[in-house]
Design a protein around this motif. Structure first.
Motif, mmCIF file in Angstrom:
data_model
loop_
_atom_site.group_PDB
_atom_site.id
_atom_site.type_symbol
_atom_site.label_atom_id
_atom_site.label_comp_id
_atom_site.label_asym_id
_atom_site.label_seq_id
_atom_site.Cartn_x
_atom_site.Cartn_y
_atom_site.Cartn_z
ATOM 1 N N LEU A 1 36.253 26.653 59.715
ATOM 2 C CA LEU A 1 36.194 25.219 60.018
ATOM 3 C C LEU A 1 34.902 24.851 60.728
ATOM 4 O O LEU A 1 34.361 23.755 60.531
ATOM 5 C CB LEU A 1 37.408 24.828 60.863
ATOM 6 C CG LEU A 1 38.778 25.005 60.185
ATOM 7 C CD1 LEU A 1 39.896 24.634 61.147
ATOM 8 C CD2 LEU A 1 38.866 24.155 58.917
ATOM 9 N N ALA A 2 34.379 25.744 61.548
ATOM 10 C CA ALA A 2 33.105 25.461 62.214
ATOM 11 C C ALA A 2 31.967 25.410 61.200
ATOM 12 O O ALA A 2 31.031 24.613 61.334
ATOM 13 C CB ALA A 2 32.835 26.521 63.279
ATOM 14 N N ALA A 3 32.046 26.252 60.169
ATOM 15 C CA ALA A 3 31.019 26.216 59.136
ATOM 16 C C ALA A 3 31.014 24.888 58.391
ATOM 17 O O ALA A 3 29.967 24.449 57.880
ATOM 18 C CB ALA A 3 31.228 27.375 58.150
ATOM 19 N N GLU A 4 32.161 24.225 58.325
ATOM 20 C CA GLU A 4 32.220 22.912 57.690
ATOM 21 C C GLU A 4 31.748 21.792 58.612
ATOM 22 O O GLU A 4 31.655 20.642 58.190
ATOM 23 C CB GLU A 4 33.649 22.618 57.231
ATOM 24 C CG GLU A 4 34.175 23.583 56.180
ATOM 25 C CD GLU A 4 35.569 23.216 55.715
ATOM 26 O OE1 GLU A 4 35.982 22.061 55.955
ATOM 27 O OE2 GLU A 4 36.250 24.069 55.120
ATOM 28 N N GLY A 5 31.473 22.084 59.872
ATOM 29 C CA GLY A 5 30.980 21.066 60.797
ATOM 30 C C GLY A 5 32.056 20.245 61.468
ATOM 31 O O GLY A 5 31.754 19.199 62.051
ATOM 32 N N LEU A 6 33.316 20.700 61.439
ATOM 33 C CA LEU A 6 34.392 19.917 62.048
ATOM 34 C C LEU A 6 34.328 19.945 63.577
ATOM 35 O O LEU A 6 34.913 19.074 64.231
ATOM 36 C CB LEU A 6 35.753 20.439 61.581
ATOM 37 C CG LEU A 6 36.035 20.348 60.074
ATOM 38 C CD1 LEU A 6 37.447 20.826 59.780
ATOM 39 C CD2 LEU A 6 35.841 18.932 59.567
ATOM 40 N N PHE A 7 33.633 20.944 64.148
ATOM 41 C CA PHE A 7 33.558 21.049 65.598
ATOM 42 C C PHE A 7 32.203 20.595 66.144
ATOM 43 O O PHE A 7 31.904 20.816 67.322
ATOM 44 C CB PHE A 7 33.805 22.502 66.038
ATOM 45 C CG PHE A 7 35.096 23.082 65.525
ATOM 46 C CD1 PHE A 7 36.203 22.259 65.280
ATOM 47 C CD2 PHE A 7 35.223 24.443 65.271
ATOM 48 C CE1 PHE A 7 37.388 22.797 64.822
ATOM 49 C CE2 PHE A 7 36.409 24.978 64.801
ATOM 50 C CZ PHE A 7 37.489 24.156 64.569
ATOM 51 N N ALA A 8 31.344 19.989 65.302
ATOM 52 C CA ALA A 8 30.000 19.614 65.733
ATOM 53 C C ALA A 8 30.063 18.546 66.823
ATOM 54 O O ALA A 8 30.906 17.638 66.797
ATOM 55 C CB ALA A 8 29.186 19.110 64.545
ATOM 56 N N ALA A 9 29.144 18.650 67.790
ATOM 57 C CA ALA A 9 29.142 17.718 68.921
ATOM 58 C C ALA A 9 28.749 16.306 68.491
ATOM 59 O O ALA A 9 29.222 15.319 69.080
ATOM 60 C CB ALA A 9 28.172 18.225 70.001
ATOM 61 N N GLU A 10 27.896 16.181 67.475
ATOM 62 C CA GLU A 10 27.463 14.834 67.066
ATOM 63 C C GLU A 10 28.581 14.033 66.407
ATOM 64 O O GLU A 10 28.453 12.813 66.225
ATOM 65 C CB GLU A 10 26.272 14.931 66.105
ATOM 66 C CG GLU A 10 26.520 15.785 64.870
ATOM 67 C CD GLU A 10 26.160 17.247 65.084
ATOM 68 O OE1 GLU A 10 26.065 17.975 64.087
ATOM 69 O OE2 GLU A 10 25.991 17.642 66.273
#
Length: 571
Positions: free
Chosen positions: A138-147
């Motif tokens: 899921l992090a690779a998909e950007g779901l946890f990105a700060a922006e």
């Protein structure tokens, strides 16, 4: 368990050397059914721990097939399509799980297997390994990105809460909101643990986001997803992918408050803000009303003081500017002097301008007097009278010239037409002569070709008649066939009493063989050829026993059989 007895043994079709026995015979299907019933009765529902092996995703039918293994053995496993869609934990290659299901057999492969009804990771290590793998994906998909994270509203109008309606969590949140700043609260009741909890939480988040802003049910300005503490298995619903994706897709800012401060779930990483406890989530959602009122009073006091100081400062600045400003006479004196000078120069300039335009007008009037319109019109009339009838004469002369040219052109056309017609008539006559000559030559050629083809046809007909096997029959030979119509070429093919058909030149006759073949016929002296028989006739008589078929390639009926002619023997 009593095993059903099979039917009585069937007698063997051939005698056997083994001693007789009363042991019953089993069919393969009967034995497979008996083993299946025995295994299912002895092992009903079992919990089986092992590592998933050979999993390649669901089959095109929707069923899933894999194996469970440990260090000593392995067993086949199958998950039916309806069960697969309800599994909380989907199969993954290499994952150690505890499978609950029923042991059965598969007669098509003579093997036993477990029909899985539920799957769960085996032990805390497996849970953490699965959690880390899902977190990485899921992090690779950007779901946890700060922006992607949004700011929480300072003072929301409505607060939405997704939690269990019967636990202490909702009471803590409502009590904390009432203490800090009472706000309308919408509670979406869900299960926070167990089967189907993840689907209910995800549906609640998406349901709040689906509310229209101006609908009968107010749309929350902030969401709180809360649950009390527990083990990793108890909190696993908030690690499910469906919940994480719903939190990441939420258009309403979301605060996660799952477990205690040390508990971390995947929804905490996808939420816009993480609270250590449900009470902390309520504190993040709204400010303290008394502190806010005190702050507003302080800001109002500071605002009034700042406005008063600004007015005093602006008043002092205005007085300083008024003292530095020059008087009206100092500002307008130079302007008045420039206006007086301009007025003194204006009158002489206007008089000079009037004199200039008056002189121009006088010159124009003199020129107009010398060249009046009446004078110009008289001169034009005089020039027109001088022309008189010259245009008419020129027009008549031009018309006569064009008529002469037209007459000459007509005569040339008549001569050219006669010449062209004569040339065309001559060409037509020549073409007619050539056509007549060609027609005569074609008729002669067609007659010669027809005569050649007629002669070739007559020769072919004569050759066909001389080479046909019927010509051989006409010379006294006979074609022998058996009852089925097959040709008899040799005497060895005959059997005693065999029915035969003899074909003569004038018809058919039936015959019967009196004895078998294989005997040599008695030799007879050849017939004497009359002395007066010409040499050509003698050669023909000597070759008479050799017959040919229609193609002239066979002999004695055999060639006729090989080339498609009547099969039989000629004698």
């Amino acid at each position: 368990m009593a095993v059903p007895r099979a039917a009585a043994p069937k007698p063997s079709p051939e005698p056997s050397e083994s001693p007789p026995t009363n042991q019953p015979e089993w069919s393969v299907g009967e034995l497979a059914s008996a083993l299946k019933r025995t295994l299912e009765d002895s092992f009903g529902h079992v919990r089986l721990r092992g590592e998933i092996s050979g999993y390649r995703g669901p089959h095109s039918s929707g069923h899933a097939y894999f194996s469970l293994k440990d260090g000593t053995a392995r067993i086949d496993a199958v998950v039916w399509r309806g069960t697969f869609n309800r599994l909380r934990q989907r199969p993954q290659e290499g994952l150690e799980v505890v499978a609950t299901g029923k042991i059965t057999t598969f007669a098509g492969k003579s093997s036993y297997q477990i029909v899985v009804e539920s799957l769960e990771p085996a032990g805390i290590g497996a849970w953490m390994a699965l959690l880390e793998e899902r977190k990485r994906v899921l992090a690779a998909e950007g779901l946890f990105a700060a922006e992607r994270k949004r700011a929480i509203p300072y003072l929301p109008g409505v607060v939405g809460v997704v939690t269990s309606p019967t636990g202490a969590v909702i009471r803590d949140i409502l009590h904390r909101l009432a203490d800090r700043f009472p706000r309308p609260v919408l509670v979406w009741p869900v299960r926070v643990q167990g089967e189907g909890a993840a689907e209910e939480v995800a549906a609640a988040i998406r349901g709040f986001n689906a509310l229209p802003p101006d609908g009968p049910i107010p749309r929350p300005d902030v969401l709180i997803v809360a649950r009390g503490g527990g083990s990793i298995e108890d909190l696993w619903a908030f690690n499910e992918e469906i919940v994480v994706r719903a939190a990441a897709e939420s258009a309403i800012p979301l605060i996660s408050a799952i477990g205690h401060e040390t508990d971390t779930t995947l929804i905490d990483l996808a939420a816009d803000r993480r609270a250590p406890t449900p009470t902390g989530a309520a504190e993040m959602a709204v400010p303290v009303r008394s502190d806010l009122l005190a702050e507003v009073d302080d800001l109002a006091r500071r605002l009034r003081s700042a406005v008063a100081r600004r007015i005093d400062r602006e008043r002092a600045d205005l007085r300083a500017l008024l003292r530095a400003m020059p008087g009206p006479d100092a500002v307008l004196g130079a302007k008045r002097q420039r206006l007086d000078l301009a007025e003194a120069r204006l009158m002489p300039a206007l008089a000079g301008n009037a004199r200039h335009f008056r002189e121009r007008l006088s010159r124009l009037l003199d020129r107009l007097g010398r060249r009046t319109p009446e004078l110009q019109l008289a001169r034009a009339r005089a020039r027109l009278s001088a022309l008189d009838h010259r245009p008419q004469r020129a027009l008549n002369h031009l018309a006569a010239r064009r008529a002469d040219a037209l007459d000459g052109l007509g005569r040339r056309l008549v001569v050219a037409r006669a010449t062209t017609l004569a040339r065309a008539a001559a060409e037509t006559a020549r073409s007619r002569d050539r056509l007549e000559t060609a027609r005569e030559r074609l008729a002669r050629a067609a007659a010669r070709l027809l005569e050649r083809r007629r002669q070739a046809l007559a020769a072919s007909a004569s050759l066909l008649g001389s080479l046909s096997y019927r010509a051989v029959l006409a010379r006294g030979f006979v074609l022998v066939r058996d009852a089925a119509g097959g040709g008899i070429r040799r005497a060895s093919q005959l059997a005693p009493g065999q029915e035969l058909t003899l074909e003569f030149a004038d018809g058919l006759a039936a015959a019967r063989a009196e004895a078998g073949g294989g005997t040599e016929p008695p030799l007879k002296a050849p017939a004497k050829i009359p002395a007066k028989t010409p040499a050509k006739t003698r050669k023909s008589a000597a070759r008479r026993p050799r017959a040919t078929d229609d193609d002239g390639t066979g002999s004695s009926g055999q060639a006729g059989a090989e080339e498609g002619g009547p099969q039989g023997s000629l004698f």
